[in-house]
Design a protein around this motif. Structure first.
Motif, PDB file in Angstrom:
ATOM      1  N   ALA A  72      32.517 -48.523 -20.065  1.00  6.55           N
ATOM      2  CA  ALA A  72      32.602 -48.280 -18.628  1.00  6.55           C
ATOM      3  C   ALA A  72      31.220 -47.982 -18.044  1.00  6.55           C
ATOM      4  O   ALA A  72      30.872 -48.471 -16.965  1.00  6.55           O
ATOM      5  CB  ALA A  72      33.565 -47.134 -18.337  1.00  6.55           C
ATOM      6  N   LEU A  73      30.433 -47.197 -18.758  1.00  9.56           N
ATOM      7  CA  LEU A  73      29.087 -46.861 -18.305  1.00  9.56           C
ATOM      8  C   LEU A  73      28.224 -48.112 -18.213  1.00  9.56           C
ATOM      9  O   LEU A  73      27.519 -48.330 -17.223  1.00  9.56           O
ATOM     10  CB  LEU A  73      28.470 -45.836 -19.268  1.00  9.56           C
ATOM     11  N   SER A  74      28.305 -48.954 -19.221  1.00  6.96           N
ATOM     12  CA  SER A  74      27.571 -50.216 -19.205  1.00  6.96           C
ATOM     13  C   SER A  74      28.006 -51.076 -18.022  1.00  6.96           C
ATOM     14  O   SER A  74      27.174 -51.653 -17.315  1.00  6.96           O
ATOM     15  CB  SER A  74      27.806 -50.958 -20.528  1.00  6.96           C
ATOM     16  N   GLU A 111       8.206 -46.873 -11.417  1.00  7.17           N
ATOM     17  CA  GLU A 111       9.172 -46.798 -10.325  1.00  7.17           C
ATOM     18  C   GLU A 111      10.510 -47.394 -10.759  1.00  7.17           C
ATOM     19  O   GLU A 111      11.575 -46.842 -10.444  1.00  7.17           O
ATOM     20  CB  GLU A 111       8.647 -47.523  -9.081  1.00  7.17           C
ATOM     21  N   MET A 112      10.478 -48.512 -11.461  1.00  6.05           N
ATOM     22  CA  MET A 112      11.709 -49.132 -11.951  1.00  6.05           C
ATOM     23  C   MET A 112      12.416 -48.214 -12.936  1.00  6.05           C
ATOM     24  O   MET A 112      13.650 -48.049 -12.877  1.00  6.05           O
ATOM     25  CB  MET A 112      11.398 -50.475 -12.622  1.00  6.05           C
ATOM     26  N   MET A 113      11.649 -47.620 -13.841  1.00  5.44           N
ATOM     27  CA  MET A 113      12.247 -46.732 -14.844  1.00  5.44           C
ATOM     28  C   MET A 113      12.796 -45.470 -14.189  1.00  5.44           C
ATOM     29  O   MET A 113      13.872 -44.995 -14.569  1.00  5.44           O
ATOM     30  CB  MET A 113      11.238 -46.435 -15.944  1.00  5.44           C
ATOM     31  N   ASP A 114      12.087 -44.928 -13.201  1.00  8.91           N
ATOM     32  CA  ASP A 114      12.578 -43.747 -12.486  1.00  8.91           C
ATOM     33  C   ASP A 114      13.900 -44.053 -11.779  1.00  8.91           C
ATOM     34  O   ASP A 114      14.824 -43.236 -11.798  1.00  8.91           O
ATOM     35  CB  ASP A 114      11.549 -43.249 -11.472  1.00  8.91           C
ATOM     36  N   GLN A 115      13.990 -45.229 -11.160  1.00  7.14           N
ATOM     37  CA  GLN A 115      15.225 -45.622 -10.490  1.00  7.14           C
ATOM     38  C   GLN A 115      16.354 -45.780 -11.502  1.00  7.14           C
ATOM     39  O   GLN A 115      17.494 -45.377 -11.250  1.00  7.14           O
ATOM     40  CB  GLN A 115      15.035 -46.926  -9.704  1.00  7.14           C
ATOM     41  N   PHE A 116      16.040 -46.362 -12.659  1.00  8.20           N
ATOM     42  CA  PHE A 116      17.053 -46.512 -13.701  1.00  8.20           C
ATOM     43  C   PHE A 116      17.586 -45.150 -14.136  1.00  8.20           C
ATOM     44  O   PHE A 116      18.794 -44.965 -14.284  1.00  8.20           O
ATOM     45  CB  PHE A 116      16.497 -47.273 -14.908  1.00  8.20           C
ATOM     46  N   VAL A 117      16.696 -44.185 -14.346  1.00  6.13           N
ATOM     47  CA  VAL A 117      17.120 -42.843 -14.768  1.00  6.13           C
ATOM     48  C   VAL A 117      18.026 -42.233 -13.703  1.00  6.13           C
ATOM     49  O   VAL A 117      19.085 -41.674 -14.019  1.00  6.13           O
ATOM     50  CB  VAL A 117      15.909 -41.931 -15.062  1.00  6.13           C
ATOM     51  N   LYS A 118      17.657 -42.365 -12.455  1.00  3.02           N
ATOM     52  CA  LYS A 118      18.469 -41.832 -11.354  1.00  3.02           C
ATOM     53  C   LYS A 118      19.845 -42.501 -11.342  1.00  3.02           C
ATOM     54  O   LYS A 118      20.871 -41.832 -11.211  1.00  3.02           O
ATOM     55  CB  LYS A 118      17.744 -42.063 -10.030  1.00  3.02           C
ATOM     56  N   ASP A 119      19.870 -43.821 -11.489  1.00  2.00           N
ATOM     57  CA  ASP A 119      21.136 -44.552 -11.479  1.00  2.00           C
ATOM     58  C   ASP A 119      21.993 -44.199 -12.696  1.00  2.00           C
ATOM     59  O   ASP A 119      23.213 -44.049 -12.580  1.00  2.00           O
ATOM     60  CB  ASP A 119      20.873 -46.060 -11.431  1.00  2.00           C
ATOM     61  N   LEU A 120      21.362 -44.052 -13.854  1.00  2.00           N
ATOM     62  CA  LEU A 120      22.105 -43.666 -15.054  1.00  2.00           C
ATOM     63  C   LEU A 120      22.700 -42.273 -14.888  1.00  2.00           C
ATOM     64  O   LEU A 120      23.852 -42.032 -15.251  1.00  2.00           O
ATOM     65  CB  LEU A 120      21.212 -43.734 -16.295  1.00  2.00           C
ATOM     66  N   GLN A 121      21.933 -41.345 -14.327  1.00  2.98           N
ATOM     67  CA  GLN A 121      22.457 -39.997 -14.078  1.00  2.98           C
ATOM     68  C   GLN A 121      23.691 -40.055 -13.178  1.00  2.98           C
ATOM     69  O   GLN A 121      24.686 -39.379 -13.446  1.00  2.98           O
ATOM     70  CB  GLN A 121      21.405 -39.119 -13.398  1.00  2.98           C
ATOM     71  N   SER A 122      23.630 -40.854 -12.136  1.00  2.00           N
ATOM     72  CA  SER A 122      24.768 -40.966 -11.214  1.00  2.00           C
ATOM     73  C   SER A 122      25.986 -41.538 -11.913  1.00  2.00           C
ATOM     74  O   SER A 122      27.095 -40.999 -11.798  1.00  2.00           O
ATOM     75  CB  SER A 122      24.403 -41.852 -10.013  1.00  2.00           C
ATOM     76  N   ALA A 123      25.796 -42.640 -12.626  1.00  2.00           N
ATOM     77  CA  ALA A 123      26.914 -43.271 -13.335  1.00  2.00           C
ATOM     78  C   ALA A 123      27.468 -42.340 -14.401  1.00  2.00           C
ATOM     79  O   ALA A 123      28.686 -42.227 -14.580  1.00  2.00           O
ATOM     80  CB  ALA A 123      26.449 -44.593 -13.956  1.00  2.00           C
ATOM     81  N   TRP A 124      26.580 -41.652 -15.099  1.00  2.00           N
ATOM     82  CA  TRP A 124      26.953 -40.711 -16.162  1.00  2.00           C
ATOM     83  C   TRP A 124      27.850 -39.614 -15.588  1.00  2.00           C
ATOM     84  O   TRP A 124      28.912 -39.320 -16.127  1.00  2.00           O
ATOM     85  CB  TRP A 124      25.657 -40.142 -16.729  1.00  2.00           C
TER      86      TRP A 124
END
Length: 141
Positions: A72-74, A111-124
């Motif tokens: 689901a996370l993926s 910037e791309m990696m920071d956005q990914f971390v933010k998005d992963l935190q939200s989905a998580w």
């Protein structure tokens, strides 16, 4: 037509070009940037409270521990945020060890990696997985 097991000339030419690039200064810079990006992203994920597993590899495994949540996370990361991250479930890993396989490249920006971390935190968080700031499974190297 004669049967052959040799590689086509185009495949050999591509392989040779790849080796030449890897041996060049450009290749050395790409490898250094790749290693720096892996360190940066691993540290950012760890600091965000994501369950980062220790590994010497360029692959950053993130422990999820549940096959349905891992898949689901993926799915959420791809469908909602546009990030392709593989879910690794049984039988590739033992039951209870399900994880995401994150593989930054030398071409990702901070910037791309920071956005990914933010998005992963939200989905998580949306899936009810616990985030604990600075409490990943292993120290970010």
């Amino acid at each position: 037509f004669i049967f052959t097991t040799s590689l086509p000339p185009t495949v050999l030419a591509g392989s040779l070009a790849s080796v030449r690039i890897l041996r060049s200064e450009e290749g050395r810079q790409l490898r250094a940037r790749h290693q720096a990006n892996v360190r940066y992203l691993r540290s950012a994920l760890f600091n965000a409270g994501v369950a980062v597993e220790a590994t010497p590899s360029h692959i950053i495994p993130v422990h999820v521990g549940d096959p349905a949540l891992c898949s689901a996370l993926s799915d959420v990361l791809l469908q909602r945020y546009g990030h392709y991250v593989q879910a690794i479930n049984f039988p590739t890993v033992p039951r209870g060890q399900e994880k995401l396989r994150i593989a930054p490249t030398p071409h990702h920006t901070e910037e791309m990696m920071d956005q990914f971390v933010k998005d992963l935190q939200s989905a998580w968080s949306d899936l009810g997985l616990p985030l604990t700031a600075g409490a990943g499974l292993a120290a970010a190297a």
